[in-house]
Design an enzyme around this catalytic site. Structure first.
Site, PDB file in Angstrom:
ATOM      1  N   ARG A   1      -4.591   6.232  -1.808  1.00  0.00           N
ATOM      2  CA  ARG A   1      -3.290   5.598  -2.062  1.00  0.00           C
ATOM      3  C   ARG A   1      -2.394   6.577  -2.803  1.00  0.00           C
ATOM      4  O   ARG A   1      -2.849   7.277  -3.701  1.00  0.00           O
ATOM      5  CB  ARG A   1      -3.481   4.361  -2.951  1.00  0.00           C
ATOM      6  CG  ARG A   1      -4.484   3.387  -2.365  1.00  0.00           C
ATOM      7  CD  ARG A   1      -3.864   2.069  -2.037  1.00  0.00           C
ATOM      8  NE  ARG A   1      -4.826   1.227  -1.353  1.00  0.00           N
ATOM      9  CZ  ARG A   1      -5.217   0.043  -1.795  1.00  0.00           C
ATOM     10  NH1 ARG A   1      -4.736  -0.429  -2.921  1.00  0.00           N
ATOM     11  NH2 ARG A   1      -6.067  -0.672  -1.094  1.00  0.00           N
TER      12      ARG A   1
ATOM     13  N   HIS B   1      -7.164   1.323   3.091  1.00  0.00           N
ATOM     14  CA  HIS B   1      -8.206   0.338   2.840  1.00  0.00           C
ATOM     15  C   HIS B   1      -9.266   0.392   3.935  1.00  0.00           C
ATOM     16  O   HIS B   1      -9.025   0.934   5.015  1.00  0.00           O
ATOM     17  CB  HIS B   1      -7.641  -1.082   2.715  1.00  0.00           C
ATOM     18  CG  HIS B   1      -6.694  -1.468   3.812  1.00  0.00           C
ATOM     19  ND1 HIS B   1      -5.892  -2.578   3.756  1.00  0.00           N
ATOM     20  CD2 HIS B   1      -6.414  -0.881   5.011  1.00  0.00           C
ATOM     21  CE1 HIS B   1      -5.175  -2.661   4.857  1.00  0.00           C
ATOM     22  NE2 HIS B   1      -5.482  -1.645   5.630  1.00  0.00           N
TER      23      HIS B   1
ATOM     24  N   GLN C   1     -13.845   1.506  -1.256  1.00  0.00           N
ATOM     25  CA  GLN C   1     -13.771   0.064  -1.020  1.00  0.00           C
ATOM     26  C   GLN C   1     -15.037  -0.399  -0.340  1.00  0.00           C
ATOM     27  O   GLN C   1     -15.726   0.381   0.329  1.00  0.00           O
ATOM     28  CB  GLN C   1     -12.570  -0.275  -0.138  1.00  0.00           C
ATOM     29  CG  GLN C   1     -11.275  -0.370  -0.915  1.00  0.00           C
ATOM     30  CD  GLN C   1     -10.222  -1.182  -0.186  1.00  0.00           C
ATOM     31  OE1 GLN C   1     -10.320  -1.446   1.002  1.00  0.00           O
ATOM     32  NE2 GLN C   1      -9.188  -1.559  -0.928  1.00  0.00           N
TER      33      GLN C   1
ATOM     34  N   TRP D   1       0.852  -1.205   0.000  1.00  0.00           N
ATOM     35  CA  TRP D   1       0.000   0.000   0.000  1.00  0.00           C
ATOM     36  C   TRP D   1       0.875   1.238   0.000  1.00  0.00           C
ATOM     37  O   TRP D   1       1.628   1.453   0.957  1.00  0.00           O
ATOM     38  CB  TRP D   1      -0.906   0.030   1.236  1.00  0.00           C
ATOM     39  CG  TRP D   1      -1.861  -1.112   1.274  1.00  0.00           C
ATOM     40  CD1 TRP D   1      -3.098  -1.150   0.720  1.00  0.00           C
ATOM     41  CD2 TRP D   1      -1.654  -2.386   1.884  1.00  0.00           C
ATOM     42  NE1 TRP D   1      -3.677  -2.368   0.927  1.00  0.00           N
ATOM     43  CE2 TRP D   1      -2.810  -3.149   1.652  1.00  0.00           C
ATOM     44  CE3 TRP D   1      -0.602  -2.976   2.593  1.00  0.00           C
ATOM     45  CZ2 TRP D   1      -2.959  -4.448   2.097  1.00  0.00           C
ATOM     46  CZ3 TRP D   1      -0.749  -4.270   3.040  1.00  0.00           C
ATOM     47  CH2 TRP D   1      -1.907  -4.996   2.795  1.00  0.00           C
TER      48      TRP D   1
ATOM     49  N   ALA E   1     -12.758 -12.148   5.488  1.00  0.00           N
ATOM     50  CA  ALA E   1     -12.792 -10.722   5.176  1.00  0.00           C
ATOM     51  C   ALA E   1     -12.584 -10.584   3.679  1.00  0.00           C
ATOM     52  O   ALA E   1     -11.940 -11.437   3.052  1.00  0.00           O
ATOM     53  CB  ALA E   1     -11.715  -9.985   5.937  1.00  0.00           C
TER      54      ALA E   1
ATOM     55  N   VAL F   1      -4.744 -12.167   6.310  1.00  0.00           N
ATOM     56  CA  VAL F   1      -5.589 -13.330   6.019  1.00  0.00           C
ATOM     57  C   VAL F   1      -4.717 -14.552   5.750  1.00  0.00           C
ATOM     58  O   VAL F   1      -3.586 -14.429   5.298  1.00  0.00           O
ATOM     59  CB  VAL F   1      -6.513 -13.071   4.786  1.00  0.00           C
ATOM     60  CG1 VAL F   1      -7.670 -12.179   5.143  1.00  0.00           C
ATOM     61  CG2 VAL F   1      -5.735 -12.532   3.614  1.00  0.00           C
TER      62      VAL F   1
HETATM   63  N1  PHE Z   1      -7.584  -4.474   2.321  1.00  0.00           N
HETATM   64  C1  PHE Z   1      -7.101  -5.148   1.169  1.00  0.00           C
HETATM   65  C2  PHE Z   1      -6.669  -4.153   0.135  1.00  0.00           C
HETATM   66  O1  PHE Z   1      -6.962  -3.011   0.237  1.00  0.00           O
HETATM   67  C3  PHE Z   1      -8.140  -6.038   0.582  1.00  0.00           C
HETATM   68  C4  PHE Z   1      -8.500  -7.156   1.498  1.00  0.00           C
HETATM   69  C5  PHE Z   1      -9.576  -7.045   2.347  1.00  0.00           C
HETATM   70  C6  PHE Z   1      -7.801  -8.308   1.491  1.00  0.00           C
HETATM   71  C7  PHE Z   1      -9.932  -8.051   3.186  1.00  0.00           C
HETATM   72  C8  PHE Z   1      -8.130  -9.366   2.331  1.00  0.00           C
HETATM   73  C9  PHE Z   1      -9.213  -9.238   3.175  1.00  0.00           C
HETATM   74  O2  PHE Z   1      -6.010  -4.470  -0.813  1.00  0.00           O
END
Ligand code: PHE
Length: 348
Positions: free
Chosen positions: A205, A179, A219, A157, A316, A262
């Protein structure tokens, strides 16, 4: 002469009756009694008449003259009365005449429409909305998501830090959230288990902007924690979402992808509509557009949220509505959505 007088009488009686306004009656009056009016000039010709004829023509002329004068007067009164009646029934309006400019009816922005449809779809499944701040701490955006300071995954990010001159390690450092995952720990702590939330909103970003990337993006995040939640639930929710929003024919795939919060992690891609998978500018040659990141919530993250990973599991999933909107509406350049260009927006 008698005939002439009778002719004037019938002709002018008609004109008087037909007159609709006072102005018209004035004109008739002048044509009869003005300086060169027919009645005014007529007696000039009487001199050539015999005495006998004069005896007949004189009274006839006087009578017709009086009749015509009377007729004009009566018609004047009638016309006046009629105009008063019109005033009584006529509604006087103080309103300005309608604006000539073409009326413009607005509508919701296509992205807002898409987000509303998505929210409705997940409300049906029992997900509640949960907001997290746009300006957040390093702690909620990264640290509690298993991305400690110095972790190489932070490079995933590109972040707008609010203190660009103080780049050293600093626990309370503030940033623009990258995010909606910054809602995860807050939701777990505030709402506990079982948990079904959706978190929607702006993220930022430090990106080089191109056809697929915007520095400001929305998002849509789902967090679902319960006993025995597994990858099949994730697969189902992804399909449910894509089919609801993009229709039955959407082609999507799930592939392994790394995110520190995750395990296992997945990327959800939609087949690029523009090249049908061949590879083009829009999908960066991949043939697929990355729509979401997802996965089973990492046990460390559950623990950070006060949830026992031995008892509960969670999924998630974070979609990029801008990317989904590109596929839904067939828009090649993501920059169009935030351009504010009415020629673009009016198409929806
Ligand atoms: N937050 C991650 C992103 O911005 C996306 C994501 C959300 C991945 C939830 C896994 C679980 O790229």
């Amino acid at each position: 002469m008698e005939e002439r007088i009778e002719k004037i009488k019938t002709e002018y009686q008609n004109r008087i009756q037909q007159a609709q306004t006072l102005k018209e009656l004035d004109e008739v009056f002048l044509a009869l009694f003005g300086k060169t009016g027919e009645i005014t000039l007529l007696p000039k010709d009487f001199s050539s008449l015999s005495v006998e004829d004069k005896k007949i023509v004189g009274p006839l002329f006087n009578q017709v003259k009086i009749e015509l004068e009377k007729a004009i007067e009566e018609r004047r009164n009638e016309v006046r009365e009629e105009s008063y009646k019109k005033l009584e029934t006529e509604k006087f309006s103080l309103q300005l005449p309608k604006l000539q400019a073409k009326e413009r009816k607005g509508h919701l922005h296509p992205l807002t429409q898409l987000l509303q449809e998505t929210i409705e779809a997940f409300e049906k499944l029992g997900f509640q909305q949960f907001d997290a701040p746009h300006i957040d701490s390093d702690y909620y955006n990264f640290e509690v998501l298993n991305i400690p300071e110095g972790h190489p995954a932070r490079n995933l990010w590109d972040t707008f830090y609010l203190d660009p001159y103080n780049l050293g390690s600093q626990p309370g450092r503030m940033l623009l959230r990258t995010h909606t995952s910054n809602s995860q720990i807050r939701a777990m702590k505030q709402l506990g288990t079982p948990l079904r939330i959706m978190s929607i909103g702006r993220c930022f970003r430090y990106e080089a902007v191109d056809a697929r990337h915007e520095h400001t993006l929305d998002q849509f995040e789902i967090v679902y924690v319960d006993k025995k939640v597994n990858m099949a639930n994730l697969q189902y929710l992804s399909e449910y979402f894509l089919k609801t929003i993009l229709g039955k024919d959407i082609k999507a795939r799930m592939r392994p992808k790394y995110y520190p919060f995750v395990e296992p992690g997945a990327g959800v891609d939609g087949l690029c509509l523009f090249c049908k998978g061949k590879g083009c500018r829009v999908c960066g040659g991949a043939g697929w557009l990355e729509l979401a990141g997802a996965g089973m919530i990492h046990p460390t993250v559950l623990k950070n949220g006060g949830i026992d990973p031995n008892e509960y599991s969670g999924i998630a999933w974070g979609f990029g509505p801008l990317r989904v909107a590109m596929l839904k509406y067939g828009i090649e350049d993501v920059r169009s959505f935030l351009s504010g260009d009415l020629r673009f927006l009016e198409k929806f």
